[in-house]
Structures are given as structure tokens and as C-alpha cells.
Design a protein around this motif. Structure first.
Motif, PDB file in Angstrom:
ATOM      1  N   GLY A  87       0.805  -1.210   0.000  1.00  0.00           N
ATOM      2  CA  GLY A  87       0.000   0.000   0.000  1.00  0.00           C
ATOM      3  C   GLY A  87       0.838   1.260   0.000  1.00  0.00           C
ATOM      4  O   GLY A  87       0.453   2.279  -0.588  1.00  0.00           O
ATOM      5  N   THR A  88       1.981   1.203   0.658  1.00  0.00           N
ATOM      6  CA  THR A  88       2.893   2.347   0.677  1.00  0.00           C
ATOM      7  C   THR A  88       3.422   2.626  -0.722  1.00  0.00           C
ATOM      8  O   THR A  88       3.470   3.778  -1.165  1.00  0.00           O
ATOM      9  N   LEU A  89       3.819   1.584  -1.431  1.00  0.00           N
ATOM     10  CA  LEU A  89       4.321   1.752  -2.795  1.00  0.00           C
ATOM     11  C   LEU A  89       3.237   2.317  -3.713  1.00  0.00           C
ATOM     12  O   LEU A  89       3.496   3.205  -4.531  1.00  0.00           O
ATOM     13  N   ALA A  90       2.020   1.800  -3.580  1.00  0.00           N
ATOM     14  CA  ALA A  90       0.927   2.288  -4.421  1.00  0.00           C
ATOM     15  C   ALA A  90       0.665   3.767  -4.166  1.00  0.00           C
ATOM     16  O   ALA A  90       0.461   4.551  -5.108  1.00  0.00           O
ATOM     17  N   LYS A  91       0.676   4.166  -2.910  1.00  0.00           N
ATOM     18  CA  LYS A  91       0.392   5.565  -2.564  1.00  0.00           C
ATOM     19  C   LYS A  91       1.465   6.498  -3.096  1.00  0.00           C
ATOM     20  O   LYS A  91       1.167   7.574  -3.634  1.00  0.00           O
ATOM     21  N   ASP A 183      -3.942   8.364 -10.148  1.00  0.00           N
ATOM     22  CA  ASP A 183      -4.191   7.800  -8.827  1.00  0.00           C
ATOM     23  C   ASP A 183      -5.675   7.708  -8.488  1.00  0.00           C
ATOM     24  O   ASP A 183      -6.067   7.709  -7.317  1.00  0.00           O
ATOM     25  N   VAL A 184      -6.522   7.618  -9.535  1.00  0.00           N
ATOM     26  CA  VAL A 184      -7.914   7.252  -9.327  1.00  0.00           C
ATOM     27  C   VAL A 184      -8.202   6.031 -10.189  1.00  0.00           C
ATOM     28  O   VAL A 184      -7.409   5.662 -11.064  1.00  0.00           O
ATOM     29  N   ILE A 185      -9.339   5.416  -9.948  1.00  0.00           N
ATOM     30  CA  ILE A 185      -9.692   4.230 -10.719  1.00  0.00           C
ATOM     31  C   ILE A 185     -11.179   4.278 -11.047  1.00  0.00           C
ATOM     32  O   ILE A 185     -12.006   4.662 -10.214  1.00  0.00           O
ATOM     33  N   MET A 186     -11.486   3.953 -12.285  1.00  0.00           N
ATOM     34  CA  MET A 186     -12.873   3.936 -12.756  1.00  0.00           C
ATOM     35  C   MET A 186     -13.382   2.505 -12.690  1.00  0.00           C
ATOM     36  O   MET A 186     -12.833   1.607 -13.331  1.00  0.00           O
ATOM     37  N   GLY A 234      -7.144   5.829 -13.907  1.00  0.00           N
ATOM     38  CA  GLY A 234      -7.429   7.083 -14.602  1.00  0.00           C
ATOM     39  C   GLY A 234      -6.796   8.246 -13.860  1.00  0.00           C
ATOM     40  O   GLY A 234      -6.102   8.069 -12.858  1.00  0.00           O
ATOM     41  N   SER A 235      -7.045   9.419 -14.353  1.00  0.00           N
ATOM     42  CA  SER A 235      -6.526  10.632 -13.725  1.00  0.00           C
ATOM     43  C   SER A 235      -7.676  11.605 -13.523  1.00  0.00           C
ATOM     44  O   SER A 235      -8.697  11.540 -14.214  1.00  0.00           O
ATOM     45  N   GLY A 236      -7.503  12.505 -12.588  1.00  0.00           N
ATOM     46  CA  GLY A 236      -8.540  13.485 -12.309  1.00  0.00           C
ATOM     47  C   GLY A 236      -8.597  13.787 -10.840  1.00  0.00           C
ATOM     48  O   GLY A 236      -7.685  13.449 -10.073  1.00  0.00           O
ATOM     49  N   LEU A 237      -9.657  14.431 -10.433  1.00  0.00           N
ATOM     50  CA  LEU A 237      -9.825  14.762  -9.028  1.00  0.00           C
ATOM     51  C   LEU A 237     -10.032  13.488  -8.226  1.00  0.00           C
ATOM     52  O   LEU A 237     -10.847  12.639  -8.587  1.00  0.00           O
ATOM     53  N   VAL A 238      -9.284  13.367  -7.146  1.00  0.00           N
ATOM     54  CA  VAL A 238      -9.391  12.180  -6.308  1.00  0.00           C
ATOM     55  C   VAL A 238     -10.495  12.402  -5.286  1.00  0.00           C
ATOM     56  O   VAL A 238     -10.457  13.389  -4.538  1.00  0.00           O
ATOM     57  N   PRO A 239     -11.493  11.531  -5.239  1.00  0.00           N
ATOM     58  CA  PRO A 239     -12.510  11.663  -4.204  1.00  0.00           C
ATOM     59  C   PRO A 239     -11.873  11.607  -2.819  1.00  0.00           C
ATOM     60  O   PRO A 239     -10.852  10.948  -2.610  1.00  0.00           O
ATOM     61  N   ALA A 240     -12.465  12.319  -1.900  1.00  0.00           N
ATOM     62  CA  ALA A 240     -11.917  12.328  -0.531  1.00  0.00           C
ATOM     63  C   ALA A 240     -11.928  10.922   0.036  1.00  0.00           C
ATOM     64  O   ALA A 240     -12.955  10.236  -0.011  1.00  0.00           O
ATOM     65  N   PRO A 241     -10.795  10.448   0.545  1.00  0.00           N
ATOM     66  CA  PRO A 241     -10.768   9.097   1.114  1.00  0.00           C
ATOM     67  C   PRO A 241     -11.638   9.004   2.352  1.00  0.00           C
ATOM     68  O   PRO A 241     -11.774   9.968   3.109  1.00  0.00           O
ATOM     69  N   LYS A 242     -12.231   7.842   2.515  1.00  0.00           N
ATOM     70  CA  LYS A 242     -13.054   7.629   3.700  1.00  0.00           C
ATOM     71  C   LYS A 242     -12.159   7.420   4.917  1.00  0.00           C
ATOM     72  O   LYS A 242     -11.100   6.795   4.831  1.00  0.00           O
ATOM     73  N   ARG A 243     -12.593   7.946   6.031  1.00  0.00           N
ATOM     74  CA  ARG A 243     -11.823   7.756   7.266  1.00  0.00           C
ATOM     75  C   ARG A 243     -11.916   6.287   7.687  1.00  0.00           C
ATOM     76  O   ARG A 243     -13.009   5.695   7.733  1.00  0.00           O
ATOM     77  N   ALA A 244     -10.773   5.702   7.997  1.00  0.00           N
ATOM     78  CA  ALA A 244     -10.748   4.295   8.394  1.00  0.00           C
ATOM     79  C   ALA A 244     -11.511   4.090   9.695  1.00  0.00           C
ATOM     80  O   ALA A 244     -11.434   4.896  10.620  1.00  0.00           O
ATOM     81  N   LYS A 245     -12.247   2.994   9.740  1.00  0.00           N
ATOM     82  CA  LYS A 245     -12.968   2.618  10.949  1.00  0.00           C
ATOM     83  C   LYS A 245     -12.260   1.435  11.595  1.00  0.00           C
ATOM     84  O   LYS A 245     -11.475   0.734  10.953  1.00  0.00           O
ATOM     85  N   SER A 279     -18.342   4.277 -11.434  1.00  0.00           N
ATOM     86  CA  SER A 279     -17.976   5.320 -10.478  1.00  0.00           C
ATOM     87  C   SER A 279     -16.470   5.504 -10.472  1.00  0.00           C
ATOM     88  O   SER A 279     -15.713   4.649 -10.946  1.00  0.00           O
ATOM     89  N   VAL A 280     -16.037   6.635  -9.936  1.00  0.00           N
ATOM     90  CA  VAL A 280     -14.615   6.943  -9.803  1.00  0.00           C
ATOM     91  C   VAL A 280     -14.251   6.863  -8.328  1.00  0.00           C
ATOM     92  O   VAL A 280     -14.931   7.451  -7.477  1.00  0.00           O
ATOM     93  N   LYS A 281     -13.183   6.143  -8.028  1.00  0.00           N
ATOM     94  CA  LYS A 281     -12.790   5.917  -6.639  1.00  0.00           C
ATOM     95  C   LYS A 281     -11.297   6.179  -6.461  1.00  0.00           C
ATOM     96  O   LYS A 281     -10.525   6.087  -7.425  1.00  0.00           O
ATOM     97  N   PRO A 282     -10.862   6.467  -5.220  1.00  0.00           N
ATOM     98  CA  PRO A 282      -9.424   6.409  -4.936  1.00  0.00           C
ATOM     99  C   PRO A 282      -8.916   4.995  -5.188  1.00  0.00           C
ATOM    100  O   PRO A 282      -9.652   4.016  -5.004  1.00  0.00           O
ATOM    101  N   ILE A 283      -7.692   4.881  -5.623  1.00  0.00           N
ATOM    102  CA  ILE A 283      -7.149   3.564  -5.971  1.00  0.00           C
ATOM    103  C   ILE A 283      -7.279   2.566  -4.822  1.00  0.00           C
ATOM    104  O   ILE A 283      -7.666   1.412  -5.020  1.00  0.00           O
ATOM    105  N   ASN A 284      -6.969   2.995  -3.605  1.00  0.00           N
ATOM    106  CA  ASN A 284      -7.002   2.065  -2.477  1.00  0.00           C
ATOM    107  C   ASN A 284      -8.392   1.497  -2.219  1.00  0.00           C
ATOM    108  O   ASN A 284      -8.536   0.373  -1.733  1.00  0.00           O
TER     109      ASN A 284
END
Length: 437
Positions: A87-91, A183-186, A234-245, A279-284
């Protein structure tokens, strides 16, 4: 280097170990440990069963050796220590247009763990396994350090990739990254009304990344229904990541009771419109969906859970149908059930993939689940398939040996570098992998 006695478990928390753990931070400290007390390595303990356990023995925790050592922008090759997390490498690299070629279902897995299990991802049908993108690695065996790769000490390399840590400690590795668009994914989600529809969608998908969620409680005409996800970077605006629970405590048994799981699965299936959606999501969010829930394994209660994962050849698809029927009739399944299409092979003697379909299902730790998993394992063997060591807690030594035709080649190489058996783990002993047939 000081050893500390502690207890630890695999991710399924059914099996545990108590022993002495060393946590080196530098190569010099690691070398000192291996010279004095050779021992198998562990990482983030994301293997589900006992692949990383060594009860009443020593282990070397590699998680503090997690540095990025170098990067060649021209070739896309990155060198990292074994404890570096995927995950560190991907980020870090997605923003530069690169990703690890293969990513498992959790970003917490270490690079060394990915090599030792030759992990596969949602793109195995396109690019193969993790080990097929390792350019070289540094291996610390009980007898000393070795530089190995696909063209250097090839036999030892093939015994190391997917070799469950039995050839030595993976100190560092050079990995060939692959291009990504950003750093986004469709993600496109499509419903499959039943098993035949699901297999047809998998077989005809042209997407780079595919993964299927299966409703393992569905019966009758709905048997095998689920949702196929197809994705492209894909590329573009990255949706805000969800806070981890975080799951703060062991959930009571009723949380995964049969009526609740059935209702949840039905709702999860119907959340996707019949016409599908994109939908468009953050890669993680796509690659590591469960990482957003820390300690999610506690949802199965204090007794833990088993995961059964198999792969069967493409011409044995009816076996998967029969398996899903048994699972649905048992009422033992959890909401976590995955079906994927695999391409041919892997990089090591004990690599899990073969060309076919892989099914993974989680079960709470109960006696009926153990009986069911035994039957599923038997069906896998009869179909010419395999079970996945990284997920296993229950398999039969006799059946497993027959599943891996290159086992003796692996045994020969392991015996050369660890003749005294310093690197054996609980899984290796349980399945008698290093014992002559």
C-alpha cells in the motif's frame, strides 16, 4: 539483537503461536541474528492460517526494515526492503504514473510476504503473479547472503518465490512497476443473476482489473449470483478518502448469524442497479477495500475464522457450481466470497495459480465449517485444482502434495540452503512439505 517472547496469530486468528521474536532495523542486525539463530521471517501476519507461525520457536519480524532503497525512473524499477508494504508503494508511485504490477487484497502485505506467497491480484489474467515482476532479490540464508533472480540462481529463485520463506529471509527486492494513468480508478459494476451469467461475464471481460463478489447464500436459479467489478486506472480529481474505521472488540456470534448474512447479501447485491453503474474511486478503495476497516477480522468473534480458497481448471467449472451449492445449503458462509478468473501459472515451484477460476469464501470457526472445508478441499483435489497456502489452516498433507507437481524440485533447493530445518514453520510441518513423499 534482543529476543522477546510473545504470542501472535495469523489473520484468521484460529491458529496462534508463542515464541521468541527479533525485530531488526538494519541489515547488520538482521545478519547478526541469522548468524546466531537462523529463523523464518514474518511480516504483517496477513496470511490467514499458520504460514507465518512458528510455535515454540524463533521468528524474525521484518516490519521495521521497510525502506525504499532506490528508484530508476527510466526503467520503472524500484528497490525496497522486504518489510515495505504494498500500500505504501501504491500511494507513493501512483501519483508518478506507476503501480506495483500485482497487488493482493490488502495494502498491509509486505513485499517479502508477497514474494514468499507469490501473490496474485485482480489482474492475474493479464499480468500473472507478483514474482513474475521481481527482477532480483537479496536472500539471507542460514549459510550466507545470495543475490538471485530469474536469470541468476534460477532454481533457487523459483524455490524462493512462492516458497513460504523456506529458503531464507528476503532482505530486499527490485520490482518492475507498471504504468498507470493516475491515482484514481474507474470501476464498473455489473450484476450477474446466476452462476452461468457470472462465468460468462468473467470469460468475456477485457478489463485490466476484474473481481467478482458472490452471494454465497443464494440458491436455486439465483445460485452464484453476484457483482462483477471491472476497473481501469485514470486521472482526475481524487474523491476524498473515507476515514478508516476500527472494530474495537470481538463481535458476538449473532452478527454473522444466517438470517443476517442472507439479508446483508441480498441488500449488497441489489445496491447495484440492474443496468450496472460506473464510479470513480481512490485507488485504495478498489484494490484494498477491507483496509478501510481496521481489525475487521474481529467481526468473526474471538474464535476467529477460516478462509477456503481454491483454483480449479477452466474445464472444471461445474465443480465450482457444485461447491457453491454445498456452501449455500450449509448456511455457513459469511458475506465475504470472491470469484476471479486466473491466467496461466506463476513464478515459483509452489505458486498457487493455474489457468482457471479461483473461489475464496470465509467461514466462522465452527465444527460444521471444518467439515465443509474438508469436503471442498477434496473436490478441489479431484478436479485437478489447488488450495492456497496463504489462506489455509486445515488442509490434508496428502492431498496438498498431489496438487503441486513441482514439490520435489522445491524440496531439493530448500534442502541445499537449509539442511538443518531452521526455517520450518507450523504450516510446513503440518503439511509435511519438506518431508520426502
Amino acid at each position: 539483537m534482543r529476543w522477546k517472547t510473545d504470542s501472535y496469530t495469523g489473520w484468521g486468528r484460529v491458529l496462534s503461536a508463542t515464541g521468541d521474536i527479533a525485530r531488526p532495523e538494519r541489515v547488520s542486525a538482521l545478519t547478526s541474528v541469522m548468524n546466531d539463530t537462523p529463523a523464518p521471517a514474518i511480516g504483517m501476519l496477513r496470511s490467514y492460517g499458520d504460514a507465518a507461525l512458528n510455535d515454540n520457536g524463533h521468528v524474525i519480524d521484518m516490519t521495521r526494515m521497510d525502506r525504499i532503497l532506490g528508484f530508476d525512473k527510466a526503467t520503472g524499477v524500484v528497490e525496497v526492503e522486504g518489510g515495505c508494504q504494498i500500500g505504501t508503494l501504491a500511494k507513493i508511485f501512483a501519483q508518478q504514473g506507476l503501480l506495483p504490477a500485482v497487488m493482493p487484497g490488502t495494502g498491509f502485505a509486505t513485499v517479502a510476504g508477497c514474494i514468499a506467497n507469490d501473490v496474485h491480484g485482480k489482474n492475474h489474467h493479464q499480468v500473472g503473479t507478483f514474482g513474475q515482476h521481481v527482477e532480483s532479490l537479496t536472500l539471507l540464508t542460514p549459510s550466507g547472503r545470495k543475490q538471485i533472480g530469474p536469470s541468476r540462481s534460477k532454481r533457487l529463485f523459483e524455490a524462493t518465490v512462492g516458497g513460504l520463506g523456506q529458503t531464507g529471509v528476503i532482505v530486499s527486492a527490485k520490482l518492475r512497476m507498471i504504468p498507470c494513468k493516475g491515482d484514481v480508478i474507474m470501476v464498473t459494476e455489473r450484476r450477474a443473476d446466476g452462476f452461468d451469467d457470472f462465468i460468462d461475464l468473467l470469460d468475456h471481460s477485457q478489463a485490466t482489473y476484474t473481481v467478482g463478489w458472490i452471494d454465497a447464500t443464494a440458491k436455486g436459479d439465483a445460485l452464484g449470483r453476484g457483482v462483477l467489478e471491472e476497473a481501469e486506472t485514470g486521472s482526475g480529481l481524487v474523491p476524498a478518502p473515507k476515514r478508516a474505521k476500527t472494530v474495537p472488540f470481538n463481535a458476538p456470534g449473532w452478527v454473522l448469524a444466517k438470517p443476517i448474512v442472507k439479508a446483508f447479501n441480498a441488500a449488497y447485491y441489489r445496491r447495484v442497479p440492474s443496468a450496472g453503474r460506473t464510479s470513480v474511486k481512490p485507488i485504495n478503495d478498489f484494490f484494498f477495500p477491507l483496509d478501510a476497516i481496521h481489525d475487521w477480522n474481529k467481526l468473526y468473534g474471538k474464535r476467529g475464522f477460516y478462509q477456503f480458497q481454491c483454483v480449479v481448471p477452466t474445464d472444471q467449472v461445474d465443480v465450482l457450481r457444485e461447491m457453491l451449492g454445498l456452501i449455500a445449503d450449509s448456511g455457513l458462509a459469511s458475506p465475504l466470497a470472491v470469484l476471479k478468473r486466473m491466467g496461466p501459472g506463476g513464478a515459483g515451484h509452489l505458486s498457487f495459480p493455474i489457468e482457471g477460476y479461483t473461489l475464496a469464501v470465509d467461514f466462522r470457526n465452527r465444527p460444521p465449517a471444518r467439515i465443509l472445508i474438508g469436503r471442498l478441499e477434496e473436490m478441489t483435489a479431484e478436479a485437478g485444482g489447488r488450495i492456497y497456502f496463504a489462506k489455509d489452516s486445515l488442509a490434508s498433507a496428502t492431498r496438498v502434495k498431489a496438487m503441486y507437481p513441482q514439490l520435489t524440485d522445491w524440496q531439493d533447493e530448500v534442502a541445499k540452503v537449509d539442511p538443518d530445518g531452521h526455517l520450518k514453520t507450523d504450516l510446513v510441518r503440518r503439511l509435511k512439505l519438506r518431508d520426502a513423499s
